[in-house]
Enzyme design. Structure first.
Site, PDB file in Angstrom:
ATOM      1  N   GLN A  10       0.832  -1.205   0.000  1.00  0.00           N
ATOM      2  CA  GLN A  10       0.000   0.000   0.000  1.00  0.00           C
ATOM      3  C   GLN A  10       0.866   1.255   0.000  1.00  0.00           C
ATOM      4  OE1 GLN A  10      -3.269  -0.565   2.564  1.00  0.00           O
ATOM      5  NE2 GLN A  10      -4.082   1.487   2.368  1.00  0.00           N
ATOM      6  N   SER A  95       4.342  -5.922   3.141  1.00  0.00           N
ATOM      7  CA  SER A  95       3.010  -5.804   3.736  1.00  0.00           C
ATOM      8  C   SER A  95       1.957  -6.439   2.817  1.00  0.00           C
ATOM      9  CB  SER A  95       2.705  -4.334   4.038  1.00  0.00           C
ATOM     10  OG  SER A  95       1.531  -4.202   4.817  1.00  0.00           O
ATOM     11  N   LEU A  96       1.062  -5.659   2.251  1.00  0.00           N
ATOM     12  CA  LEU A  96       0.082  -6.193   1.302  1.00  0.00           C
ATOM     13  C   LEU A  96       0.750  -7.005   0.198  1.00  0.00           C
ATOM     14  CD1 LEU A  96      -2.715  -6.256  -0.190  1.00  0.00           C
ATOM     15  CD2 LEU A  96      -1.974  -4.128  -1.288  1.00  0.00           C
ATOM     16  N   ARG A 120      -9.090  -8.574   4.123  1.00  0.00           N
ATOM     17  CA  ARG A 120      -8.040  -7.922   4.914  1.00  0.00           C
ATOM     18  C   ARG A 120      -8.222  -6.405   4.906  1.00  0.00           C
ATOM     19  NH1 ARG A 120      -2.744  -5.583   3.736  1.00  0.00           N
ATOM     20  NH2 ARG A 120      -1.152  -6.176   5.279  1.00  0.00           N
ATOM     21  N   GLN A 253       1.308 -10.746  10.707  1.00  0.00           N
ATOM     22  CA  GLN A 253       1.798  -9.592   9.944  1.00  0.00           C
ATOM     23  C   GLN A 253       0.956  -8.352  10.194  1.00  0.00           C
ATOM     24  OE1 GLN A 253       0.462  -8.338   6.301  1.00  0.00           O
ATOM     25  NE2 GLN A 253       2.316  -8.844   5.153  1.00  0.00           N
TER      26      GLN A 253
END
Length: 311
Positions: A10, A95-96, A120, A253
């Site tokens: 992101q 991350s994503l 999510r 995470q």
């Protein structure tokens, strides 16, 4: 040459992302079509419309950002996967981006992946609304001084390291009051810059606990399988491959730090010397070069970038 594929998270999104891939390739088009079908009842606007036309404020919303980046990354991978077949030692994502890495490693189908990413994003959006928080990027402090910054700012509120992006670039996350207080403390400790980020909430912190719990409750419904290629987990900074380990890594995470520097160093220790960043932007390429300037690094953000891929 030992190759790793890496995928952005992101913040990498921009209006127009993925358009030329969607227009020019049957495999990429199929990915976009599957994303549209999966999200039709979940989003008021069509994902492709927001990706290609904006407005930017709509694309910045977590509900759109996360599936948009995942979709574009997977579409590019689908275009190039024959070229990578049998040559990839690891995948990893920031991350994503870890979800895109898991897709490329065969841990779930695209249909399950886009639903998982959408869930999510919704859980994180809800957690952000219920637990107001903020984030800031700190440039020029080592990890020891980051811990000192957090300890001092904790007097006014909760704050913790969220992303260890590169040596001397760490993102902190927590209560807005503590993030605000951190600016003066960072300057006292010798930081070059302290940049408050325009984000929906305090990601990768305990403010996301409800999102982690929600994902834990749902994760068995998304058809996660053992990966065919090892995936380097943000939370562990080492590889995961079994479905059980992947699920645990994804749950942890959400509240845990993104250990990106350690993840790159882990792959380096296993012989990786070439990285291809797949998805919008080229942020990860820059971060990887800061770990070791001798790495070969390529990024694929536009169709024209494929011509530069010398592997």
């Amino acid at each position: 040459m030992s190759l790793a594929l890496v995928f952005p998270g992101q913040g990498a999104q921009y209006v127009g992302m993925g358009f030329d891939f969607c227009e020019g390739n049957e495999r990429a088009n199929a990915i976009f079509a599957m994303a549209e079908a999966a999200l039709r009842s979940k989003l008021p606007l069509k994902l492709k419309d927001v990706m290609f036309l904006g407005p930017e404020e709509e694309l910045k919303k977590t509900d759109y950002t996360q599936p948009a980046i995942f979709t574009m990354s997977c579409a590019i991978y689908e275009m190039l996967k024959d070229r990578f077949a049998g040559r990839v030692a690891f995948t990893a994502g920031h991350s994503l981006g870890e979800y895109s890495a898991l897709y490329a490693a065969g841990a779930f189908s695209f249909e399950n992946g886009i639903k998982l990413v959408s869930r999510r994003g919704a859980l994180m959006q809800e957690a952000s609304l219920n637990n107001k928080g903020s984030m800031a990027a700190v440039l020029g402090l080592d990890d020891t001084k980051i811990k000192e910054l957090c300890a001092k700012a904790a007097v006014v509120g909760y704050i913790a390291p969220a992303n260890f992006n590169s040596l001397g670039q760490v993102v902190v996350s927590g209560d807005a009051s503590a993030i605000d207080a951190g600016e003066a403390i960072a300057k006292e400790l010798g930081a070059k810059r302290y940049i408050k980020l325009s984000v929906a909430g305090a990601f990768h912190s305990r403010h996301m606990l409800s999102a982690a719990e929600g994902l834990k409750a749902d994760i068995d419904t998304f058809g996660i399988m053992d990966a065919k290629i090892p995936v380097v987990s943000n939370f562990l900074a080492t590889e995961v491959k079994t479905a059980t380990d992947i699920k645990n890594a994804l749950i942890n995470q959400i509240t845990g730090s993104v250990r990106w520097v350690e993840s790159i160093e882990y792959m380096k220790s296993k012989g990786v010397d070439t990285f291809v960043e797949i998805g919008p932007g080229s942020v990860l390429s820059g971060l990887i070069k800061k770990v070791d300037k001798n790495f070969k690094v390529f990024n694929i953000d536009k169709v024209s970038d494929i011509e530069k891929l010398a592997i």
